[in-house]
Write a protein that holds these residues in place. Structure first.
Motif, PDB file in Angstrom:
ATOM      1  N   GLU A 103       3.551  -3.646  -8.090  1.00 10.85           N
ATOM      2  CA  GLU A 103       3.840  -2.764  -9.213  1.00 10.85           C
ATOM      3  C   GLU A 103       3.261  -1.380  -8.928  1.00 10.85           C
ATOM      4  OE1 GLU A 103       2.250  -4.583 -12.665  1.00 10.85           O
ATOM      5  OE2 GLU A 103       3.866  -6.084 -12.800  1.00 10.85           O
ATOM      6  N   VAL A 104       4.110  -0.366  -9.123  1.00  7.88           N
ATOM      7  CA  VAL A 104       3.698   1.018  -8.907  1.00  7.88           C
ATOM      8  C   VAL A 104       3.390   1.643 -10.276  1.00  7.88           C
ATOM      9  CG1 VAL A 104       4.333   3.264  -7.977  1.00  7.88           C
ATOM     10  CG2 VAL A 104       5.111   1.161  -6.839  1.00  7.88           C
ATOM     11  N   HIS A 105       2.167   2.143 -10.425  1.00  9.28           N
ATOM     12  CA  HIS A 105       1.724   2.778 -11.670  1.00  9.28           C
ATOM     13  C   HIS A 105       1.297   4.211 -11.378  1.00  9.28           C
ATOM     14  CE1 HIS A 105       1.385  -1.053 -13.985  1.00  9.28           C
ATOM     15  NE2 HIS A 105       1.247  -1.556 -12.758  1.00  9.28           N
ATOM     16  N   THR A 106       1.214   4.966 -12.465  1.00  5.42           N
ATOM     17  CA  THR A 106       0.608   6.295 -12.334  1.00  5.42           C
ATOM     18  C   THR A 106      -0.898   6.104 -12.283  1.00  5.42           C
ATOM     19  OG1 THR A 106       0.677   6.510 -14.738  1.00  5.42           O
ATOM     20  CG2 THR A 106       2.487   7.492 -13.499  1.00  5.42           C
ATOM     21  N   ALA A 107      -1.531   6.744 -11.285  1.00  5.81           N
ATOM     22  CA  ALA A 107      -2.979   6.582 -11.126  1.00  5.81           C
ATOM     23  C   ALA A 107      -3.755   7.556 -12.002  1.00  5.81           C
ATOM     24  CB  ALA A 107      -3.363   6.776  -9.660  1.00  5.81           C
ATOM     25  N   ARG A 108      -3.149   8.676 -12.352  1.00  3.04           N
ATOM     26  CA  ARG A 108      -3.780   9.684 -13.193  1.00  3.04           C
ATOM     27  C   ARG A 108      -2.677  10.506 -13.805  1.00  3.04           C
ATOM     28  NH1 ARG A 108      -4.144  14.771 -10.903  1.00  3.04           N
ATOM     29  NH2 ARG A 108      -3.531  14.922  -8.707  1.00  3.04           N
ATOM     30  N   PRO A 109      -3.045  11.349 -14.767  1.00  4.11           N
ATOM     31  CA  PRO A 109      -2.001  12.195 -15.360  1.00  4.11           C
ATOM     32  C   PRO A 109      -1.336  13.064 -14.292  1.00  4.11           C
ATOM     33  CG  PRO A 109      -3.968  12.194 -16.718  1.00  4.11           C
ATOM     34  CD  PRO A 109      -4.349  11.474 -15.468  1.00  4.11           C
ATOM     35  N   LEU A 110      -0.051  13.345 -14.526  1.00  2.00           N
ATOM     36  CA  LEU A 110       0.742  14.086 -13.548  1.00  2.00           C
ATOM     37  C   LEU A 110       0.532  15.587 -13.734  1.00  2.00           C
ATOM     38  CD1 LEU A 110       4.011  11.956 -13.794  1.00  2.00           C
ATOM     39  CD2 LEU A 110       2.068  11.677 -12.235  1.00  2.00           C
ATOM     40  N   GLN A 111      -0.691  16.024 -13.571  1.00  2.00           N
ATOM     41  CA  GLN A 111      -0.984  17.444 -13.721  1.00  2.00           C
ATOM     42  C   GLN A 111      -0.423  18.213 -12.529  1.00  2.00           C
ATOM     43  OE1 GLN A 111      -5.244  17.769 -14.190  1.00  2.00           O
ATOM     44  NE2 GLN A 111      -5.266  16.714 -16.173  1.00  2.00           N
TER      45      GLN A 111
ATOM     46  N   SER B 299       0.854  -1.191   0.000  1.00  2.00           N
ATOM     47  CA  SER B 299       0.000   0.000   0.000  1.00  2.00           C
ATOM     48  C   SER B 299       0.883   1.231   0.000  1.00  2.00           C
ATOM     49  CB  SER B 299      -0.934   0.004   1.217  1.00  2.00           C
ATOM     50  OG  SER B 299      -0.179   0.037   2.413  1.00  2.00           O
ATOM     51  N   LEU B 300       0.274   2.369  -0.398  1.00  2.00           N
ATOM     52  CA  LEU B 300       0.983   3.640  -0.436  1.00  2.00           C
ATOM     53  C   LEU B 300       0.448   4.541   0.665  1.00  2.00           C
ATOM     54  CD1 LEU B 300       1.156   4.427  -4.269  1.00  2.00           C
ATOM     55  CD2 LEU B 300       2.970   3.501  -2.798  1.00  2.00           C
ATOM     56  N   VAL B 301       1.350   5.325   1.243  1.00  2.00           N
ATOM     57  CA  VAL B 301       1.009   6.278   2.293  1.00  2.00           C
ATOM     58  C   VAL B 301       1.545   7.642   1.859  1.00  2.00           C
ATOM     59  CG1 VAL B 301       1.220   6.829   4.754  1.00  2.00           C
ATOM     60  CG2 VAL B 301       1.126   4.439   4.010  1.00  2.00           C
ATOM     61  N   ASN B 302       0.791   8.682   2.185  1.00  2.00           N
ATOM     62  CA  ASN B 302       1.206  10.060   1.903  1.00  2.00           C
ATOM     63  C   ASN B 302       1.210  10.381   0.401  1.00  2.00           C
ATOM     64  OD1 ASN B 302       1.560  10.497   4.638  1.00  2.00           O
ATOM     65  ND2 ASN B 302       3.767  10.040   4.569  1.00  2.00           N
ATOM     66  N   ASP B 303       0.395   9.694  -0.351  1.00  2.04           N
ATOM     67  CA  ASP B 303       0.247  10.059  -1.766  1.00  2.04           C
ATOM     68  C   ASP B 303      -0.767  11.197  -1.822  1.00  2.04           C
ATOM     69  OD1 ASP B 303       0.246  10.187  -4.473  1.00  2.04           O
ATOM     70  OD2 ASP B 303      -0.888   8.326  -4.775  1.00  2.04           O
ATOM     71  N   SER B 304      -0.296  12.367  -1.433  1.00  2.00           N
ATOM     72  CA  SER B 304      -1.194  13.516  -1.273  1.00  2.00           C
ATOM     73  C   SER B 304      -1.827  13.953  -2.584  1.00  2.00           C
ATOM     74  CB  SER B 304      -0.437  14.688  -0.637  1.00  2.00           C
ATOM     75  OG  SER B 304       0.674  15.042  -1.448  1.00  2.00           O
ATOM     76  N   GLU B 305      -1.109  13.788  -3.708  1.00  4.43           N
ATOM     77  CA  GLU B 305      -1.637  14.229  -4.996  1.00  4.43           C
ATOM     78  C   GLU B 305      -2.465  13.147  -5.665  1.00  4.43           C
ATOM     79  OE1 GLU B 305      -1.447  17.210  -6.081  1.00  4.43           O
ATOM     80  OE2 GLU B 305      -0.108  17.962  -4.506  1.00  4.43           O
ATOM     81  N   GLY B 306      -2.378  11.919  -5.155  1.00  3.54           N
ATOM     82  CA  GLY B 306      -3.129  10.825  -5.782  1.00  3.54           C
ATOM     83  C   GLY B 306      -2.597  10.459  -7.138  1.00  3.54           C
ATOM     84  N   TRP B 307      -1.323  10.755  -7.422  1.00  2.00           N
ATOM     85  CA  TRP B 307      -0.732  10.478  -8.743  1.00  2.00           C
ATOM     86  C   TRP B 307      -0.407   9.001  -8.920  1.00  2.00           C
ATOM     87  CZ3 TRP B 307       3.014  15.200  -8.302  1.00  2.00           C
ATOM     88  CH2 TRP B 307       2.347  16.351  -8.676  1.00  2.00           C
ATOM     89  N   LEU B 308      -0.201   8.268  -7.785  1.00  2.00           N
ATOM     90  CA  LEU B 308       0.339   6.915  -7.879  1.00  2.00           C
ATOM     91  C   LEU B 308      -0.644   5.912  -7.317  1.00  2.00           C
ATOM     92  CD1 LEU B 308       3.955   7.636  -6.546  1.00  2.00           C
ATOM     93  CD2 LEU B 308       3.165   7.669  -8.927  1.00  2.00           C
ATOM     94  N   CYS B 309      -0.435   4.669  -7.736  1.00  2.00           N
ATOM     95  CA  CYS B 309      -1.146   3.535  -7.154  1.00  2.00           C
ATOM     96  C   CYS B 309      -0.226   2.332  -7.192  1.00  2.00           C
ATOM     97  CB  CYS B 309      -2.461   3.270  -7.899  1.00  2.00           C
ATOM     98  SG  CYS B 309      -2.246   2.732  -9.616  1.00  2.00           S
ATOM     99  N   ILE B 310      -0.472   1.377  -6.291  1.00  2.00           N
ATOM    100  CA  ILE B 310       0.359   0.185  -6.220  1.00  2.00           C
ATOM    101  C   ILE B 310      -0.543  -1.022  -6.175  1.00  2.00           C
ATOM    102  CG2 ILE B 310       0.491   0.232  -3.681  1.00  2.00           C
ATOM    103  CD1 ILE B 310       3.356  -0.865  -3.955  1.00  2.00           C
ATOM    104  N   LYS B 311      -0.171  -2.050  -6.922  1.00  2.00           N
ATOM    105  CA  LYS B 311      -0.942  -3.280  -6.905  1.00  2.00           C
ATOM    106  C   LYS B 311      -0.665  -4.015  -5.605  1.00  2.00           C
ATOM    107  CE  LYS B 311      -1.426  -3.873 -11.875  1.00  2.00           C
ATOM    108  NZ  LYS B 311      -1.265  -4.796 -13.035  1.00  2.00           N
ATOM    109  N   GLU B 312      -1.725  -4.408  -4.927  1.00  3.24           N
ATOM    110  CA  GLU B 312      -1.602  -4.943  -3.569  1.00  3.24           C
ATOM    111  C   GLU B 312      -0.772  -6.215  -3.526  1.00  3.24           C
ATOM    112  OE1 GLU B 312      -4.515  -6.057   0.207  1.00  3.24           O
ATOM    113  OE2 GLU B 312      -5.315  -5.997  -1.837  1.00  3.24           O
ATOM    114  N   VAL B 313      -0.861  -7.043  -4.563  1.00  8.78           N
ATOM    115  CA  VAL B 313      -0.177  -8.339  -4.530  1.00  8.78           C
ATOM    116  C   VAL B 313       1.178  -8.269  -5.216  1.00  8.78           C
ATOM    117  CG1 VAL B 313      -0.314 -10.763  -5.222  1.00  8.78           C
ATOM    118  CG2 VAL B 313      -2.358  -9.564  -4.406  1.00  8.78           C
ATOM    119  N   SER B 314       1.247  -7.701  -6.419  1.00  8.45           N
ATOM    120  CA  SER B 314       2.497  -7.729  -7.190  1.00  8.45           C
ATOM    121  C   SER B 314       3.469  -6.647  -6.777  1.00  8.45           C
ATOM    122  CB  SER B 314       2.185  -7.588  -8.675  1.00  8.45           C
ATOM    123  OG  SER B 314       1.627  -6.291  -8.946  1.00  8.45           O
TER     124      SER B 314
END
Length: 742
Positions: free
Chosen positions: A529-537, A512-527
């Protein structure tokens, strides 16, 4: 006539000199010694012309010659000229020529009889010139009277010691028959004795037999010149013993000790009191009697026994305890213990010494179970055991400890000081809950010194049970922190990196991710893998964005690990992104073989001068990618991608490649399928289901249906048989057809 025979003349000869040719004086005036030669012009003469003496063993004649001493002129000889009467022999006397000693001859000593013989008259001569025939001479007459000899031996005198009489006390009498006698007394050893002019012998004070038991006195009869008339008389004085000395106890020597558990009759010591009275007499005959002992003897018997005659102290029937100090009071009495005797009280201290007759024992033989986490460090103190030893001697209280059961691998050890009764049980090796969830340890204690006495028995034991607590270590990531560089124009869903555990074989993790204040990132719970959750505006090139990645065990959510993830934002590429030369999907073999993927740089870019390289190639910042892959630049436009590990998990991998040129960067995602290969290096793929063949599910269904049909058929058969048998049993006995008998 001048009596001097030596003249010393000094002559003055000043006018007589002797000179040498050179005038040197060789001889001057000197004194001269003149010797006057002696002439035999003196006649020897007796000191008296007539001697009137009684018969004595010796008489010394005295004569004087005034010639020069030491010469023949004064060398005198004495002779007997005539004896009257000449009976019973003419040679009744003899005269020593040189000394002038007159005595009876051997014949006269045996034949002289006072009753038969009267007085004798001897004519004696003295002559000078020695044995020469010539010389001057003189004569004298000696009248000899024959009287009784009173100089006779004395009988021994016995005197009681400590005699209470007036002193001096007369003990004996001597008498010399002749006149002009002086008595002289000598004592060996010197003692309190004296003799007076009448020959009476005295003791002058009390005698002490213990100081001197016997004296030998010699009484001498002498003339006025101190010369003995005859041989001295001897008197033996024996001092009689009185019981005036009490027995004396022996001095305290070395300490008296006896080991505990000594059998009865063992000799402890022997009292040897001394009595200074006469040895062998009743006054010195000592007997012994035990008066008391401290501490007092109990009902179990006497601790010690005493032989009244020899004074031997032996062990009695009562048990002796180590550390005891027993004071014995013994009376030593003379006269054999009879009434009127003297006695003394002797004290004897006997110390009971310790023997190693007690085995050490643990104060607690059964220890409560002790729990230890399996991650306890070696050296951890597990338990402290205490043992005691009832012996008193420090050397007998030394103990040795050992582990005897359930520690074949040496997981635990003991630590103790040589003179300590405490032993520490410590962990020596790492514990493993899977290998052993508990350990049962038996600690034995033994005495270092050899045990003695009846039945010392084996060493005492204490049982310690150690329970191993399972410890699940918190998850550990393969890196303490992560970094990734992405362009600010990266679209949503782009893979940035993969977070993995350091041990691939560990329990499954949930990320899990903590302190992702901008919500730019997400992580797959099992694998992971860290991905961009939305465009990096709103992200600007050169900025950094930090979040915290947490990982928890799936089955132990309370155990977690965390790491920081820093995202570096890059400048977005131009509107016309550079294109990659076509790279077909490649298959790489695991285990690793000599194969790779060739990557080429962009073919055209209007923003770049000339639209050509050189380009720089690098793996993305993902630690997993950098661990699993290796990228080697071939030239300014191509790079070669291979496996860095011998084994990589077979699956499809997306490898991020960062391409840079003139401070501009692009991230390329290269898809590579990692698979198992045959010996020819060809990838072995999974084979799909062929047409017309059943699937696994359909095959299982057919098998289950067949088995059910067989089961139903068997049930019908068994049911029919059971009904037919029941019908036969229900018929009467008379209806059963009889068998024909042939």
């Amino acid at each position: 006539m001048v009596p001097a025979w030596l003249w010393l003349l000094y002559l003055s000869v000043a006018q007589v000199t002797l000179e040498a040719e050179d005038g040197h004086v060789l001889w001057g005036p000197q004194p001269v010694l003149v010797h006057v030669k002696d002439e035999n012009d003196q006649v020897p003469h007796f000191s008296q012309s007539i001697y009137r003496v009684q018969l004595i063993p010796f008489l010394f004649l005295e004569a004087l010659d005034e010639d020069e001493p030491g010469t023949a002129n004064s060398d005198l000889r004495f002779y007997i000229l005539n004896q009257a009467p000449a009976r019973p022999s003419p040679d009744m006397f003899q005269l020593e020529p040189r000394l002038g000693a007159l005595a009876l001859s051997p014949e006269g000593s045996t034949s002289l009889d006072q009753d038969m013989e009267g007085p004798y008259q001897l004519l004696v001569q003295v002559k000078d010139m020695g044995d020469q025939a010539s010389g001057h001479q003189a004569t004298a007459t000696i009248d000899v009277s024959v009287v009784e000899n009173t100089w006779v031996p004395l009988d021994p005198v016995h005197l009681a010691e400590n005699l209470k009489v007036p002193y001096p006390h007369r003990i004996a009498q001597v008498h010399w028959s002749g006149g002009d006698v002086h008595y002289h007394l000598e004592s060996q050893p010197p003692g309190p004795f004296d003799v007076d002019a009448e020959g009476t012998l005295y003791v002058t004070k009390e005698l002490d037999r213990e100081s001197q038991a016997e004296y030998l006195l010699q009484v001498q009869a002498q003339n006025t010149r101190g010369e003995d008339y005859t041989e001295p008389l001897e008197l033996r004085v024996v001092v009689m013993d009185e019981n005036d000395n009490a027995p004396v106890c022996p001095l305290h020597g070395s300490p008296i000790s006896i080991p505990e558990l000594s059998p009865p009759g063992t000799e402890v010591t022997r009292l040897l009191a001394e009595d200074l009275d006469a040895p062998g007499s009743p006054n010195s005959y000592i007997v012994y009697r035990l008066l008391s002992s401290e501490p007092e003897e109990g009902a179990e018997g006497r601790a010690f026994k005493l032989d009244s005659t020899s004074g031997s102290v032996t062990v009695g029937d009562a048990a002796l305890q180590a550390g005891q100090s027993i004071l014995l009071q013994v009376m030593a009495a003379d006269l054999g213990g009879a009434e009127g005797g003297l006695s003394s009280t002797c004290e004897v201290t006997v110390t009971i010494t310790d023997i190693n007759d007690h085995a050490p024992e643990f104060t607690n033989s059964q220890i409560e179970p002790i729990s230890l986490p399996e991650d306890a460090e070696p050296g951890t103190l597990v338990a402290t055991l205490t043992a005691t030893d009832a012996d008193l001697e420090p050397a007998f209280r030394l103990m040795d400890f050992a582990i005897e059961v359930e520690d074949v691998e040496g997981t635990f050890g003991l630590d103790w000081e040589p003179d300590s009764s405490h032993v520490q049980l410590r962990l020596l090796k790492n514990l493993s809950y899977e290998a052993a969830s508990s350990h049962k340890l038996v600690v034995v204690v033994r005495s270092v010194a050899e045990l003695v006495g009846p039945g010392p028995g084996p060493g005492a034991t204490a049982t310690v049970t150690v329970l191993v607590e399972r410890v699940v270590p918190p998850p550990k990531l393969d890196q303490e922190s992560y970094e990734a560089s992405v362009p600010v124009s990266t679209p949503a869903g782009s893979l940035l990196l993969t977070i993995q555990p350091s041990d691939p074989m560990s329990s499954p993790l949930r990320f899990s991710l903590v302190n992702d204040s901008e919500g730019w990132l997400c992580i797959k719970e099992v694998s992971g893998e860290v991905h961009t959750a939305r465009p990096l505006q709103g992200a600007q090139p050169g900025d950094m964005y930090t979040v915290l990645v947490e990982a928890q065990y799936e089955d132990e959510p309370t155990l977690s690990a965390s790491a920081t993830l820093v995202i570096h934002f890059l400048k977005a590429p131009s509107s016309r992104a550079p294109t990659l030369n076509h790279v077909p999907t490649r298959h790489l073999c695991t285990p690793r073989q000599d194969h790779g993927v060739v990557i080429s740089g962009p073919s055209e870019d209007p923003d770049m001068a000339g639209g050509h390289g050189p380009y720089s190639f690098a793996l993305g910042p993902n630690p997993t990618v950098q661990r699993d892959w290796h990228l080697q630049a071939l030239n300014g436009s191509h790079a070669y991608l291979t496996l860095a590990l011998h084994w990589v998990e077979p699956r499809e991998h997306v490898v991020p490649i960062v391409v840079s040129h003139n401070a501009r960067m692009w991230q390329l995602l290269i898809r590579v399928i990692v698979c198992r290969c045959n010996v020819e290096g060809q990838c072995m793929r999974k084979v799909g289901r062929m047409k017309g063949m059943p699937t696994k599910l359909s095959a299982v269904g057919i098998l289950v249906g067949t088995l059910m049909a067989i089961g139903i058929f068997l049930i019908l058969i068994f049911t029919h048989l059971s009904l037919a048998r029941k019908k036969d049993l229900d018929q009467p006995v008379d209806s059963v057809p009889l068998k024909a008998v042939v």
